[in-house]
Design a protein around this motif. Structure first.
Motif, PDB file in Angstrom:
ATOM      1  N   TYR A   1       1.037  -1.464  -0.217  1.00  0.00           N
ATOM      2  CA  TYR A   1       0.367  -0.299   0.408  1.00  0.00           C
ATOM      3  C   TYR A   1       0.980   1.639  -0.362  1.00  0.00           C
ATOM      4  O   TYR A   1       0.575   2.219  -1.167  1.00  0.00           O
ATOM      5  N   GLY A   2       1.574   1.274   0.593  1.00  0.00           N
ATOM      6  CA  GLY A   2       2.766   2.288   0.945  1.00  0.00           C
ATOM      7  C   GLY A   2       3.592   3.121  -0.660  1.00  0.00           C
ATOM      8  O   GLY A   2       3.387   3.661  -0.961  1.00  0.00           O
TER       9      GLY A   2
ATOM     10  N   ARG B   1       0.752   4.261  -2.997  1.00  0.00           N
ATOM     11  CA  ARG B   1       1.128   5.599  -2.320  1.00  0.00           C
ATOM     12  C   ARG B   1       2.039   6.314  -3.229  1.00  0.00           C
ATOM     13  O   ARG B   1       1.720   7.313  -3.477  1.00  0.00           O
TER      14      ARG B   1
ATOM     15  N   GLY C   1       2.102   7.366  -6.826  1.00  0.00           N
ATOM     16  CA  GLY C   1       1.275   7.548  -6.706  1.00  0.00           C
ATOM     17  C   GLY C   1      -0.203   6.571  -7.745  1.00  0.00           C
ATOM     18  O   GLY C   1      -0.802   7.363  -8.526  1.00  0.00           O
ATOM     19  N   ARG C   2       0.018   6.101  -7.656  1.00  0.00           N
ATOM     20  CA  ARG C   2      -0.866   4.560  -7.637  1.00  0.00           C
ATOM     21  C   ARG C   2      -2.173   4.393  -6.807  1.00  0.00           C
ATOM     22  O   ARG C   2      -2.364   3.619  -6.011  1.00  0.00           O
ATOM     23  N   ASP C   3      -2.699   5.544  -7.326  1.00  0.00           N
ATOM     24  CA  ASP C   3      -3.957   5.442  -6.483  1.00  0.00           C
ATOM     25  C   ASP C   3      -5.319   4.988  -6.687  1.00  0.00           C
ATOM     26  O   ASP C   3      -5.201   3.674  -5.823  1.00  0.00           O
TER      27      ASP C   3
ATOM     28  N   ALA D   1      -3.248   1.234  -5.167  1.00  0.00           N
ATOM     29  CA  ALA D   1      -4.200   1.556  -3.502  1.00  0.00           C
ATOM     30  C   ALA D   1      -5.030   0.834  -3.323  1.00  0.00           C
ATOM     31  O   ALA D   1      -5.479   0.426  -2.218  1.00  0.00           O
ATOM     32  N   ASP D   2      -6.182   1.572  -4.225  1.00  0.00           N
ATOM     33  CA  ASP D   2      -7.725   1.299  -3.914  1.00  0.00           C
ATOM     34  C   ASP D   2      -8.231   0.002  -3.647  1.00  0.00           C
ATOM     35  O   ASP D   2      -8.357  -0.805  -3.272  1.00  0.00           O
TER      36      ASP D   2
ATOM     37  N   ARG E   1      -6.505  -1.758  -0.916  1.00  0.00           N
ATOM     38  CA  ARG E   1      -7.364  -1.546   0.625  1.00  0.00           C
ATOM     39  C   ARG E   1      -8.816  -2.644   0.516  1.00  0.00           C
ATOM     40  O   ARG E   1      -9.070  -2.726   1.328  1.00  0.00           O
TER      41      ARG E   1
ATOM     42  N   ASP F   1      -6.573   3.831   6.003  1.00  0.00           N
ATOM     43  CA  ASP F   1      -6.685   5.157   5.978  1.00  0.00           C
ATOM     44  C   ASP F   1      -6.100   5.840   6.878  1.00  0.00           C
ATOM     45  O   ASP F   1      -5.697   7.411   6.429  1.00  0.00           O
TER      46      ASP F   1
ATOM     47  N   ASP G   1      -1.104   7.447   5.626  1.00  0.00           N
ATOM     48  CA  ASP G   1      -0.374   8.744   5.680  1.00  0.00           C
ATOM     49  C   ASP G   1      -0.296   9.804   6.164  1.00  0.00           C
ATOM     50  O   ASP G   1      -0.188  10.997   6.759  1.00  0.00           O
TER      51      ASP G   1
END
Length: 52
Positions: free
Chosen positions: A13-14, A17, A20-22, A25-26, A29, A44, A47
């Motif tokens: 996840y880190g 993020r 910039g790969r949202d 990351a989604d 999640r 959540d 960051d």
């Protein structure tokens, strides 16, 4: 669930993020939510700086 699994989720996840790969990351999640909904709250807050 093993601690290594949770550690890997947070690392992935880190990295997503930071890159910039949202979208990725989604997905991570969503996977975390399927494993344990409480992990989503922790992701959540990933960051946010720790309280002093």
């Amino acid at each position: 669930m093993s601690e290594n699994t949770v550690t890997a989720l947070f690392a992935e996840y880190g990295a997503a993020r930071a890159a910039g790969r949202d979208d990725l990351a989604d997905l991570i999640r969503d996977h975390a939510e399927a494993i344990d909904p409480a992990l989503v709250d922790e992701l959540d807050g990933f960051d946010y700086p720790a309280a002093a």
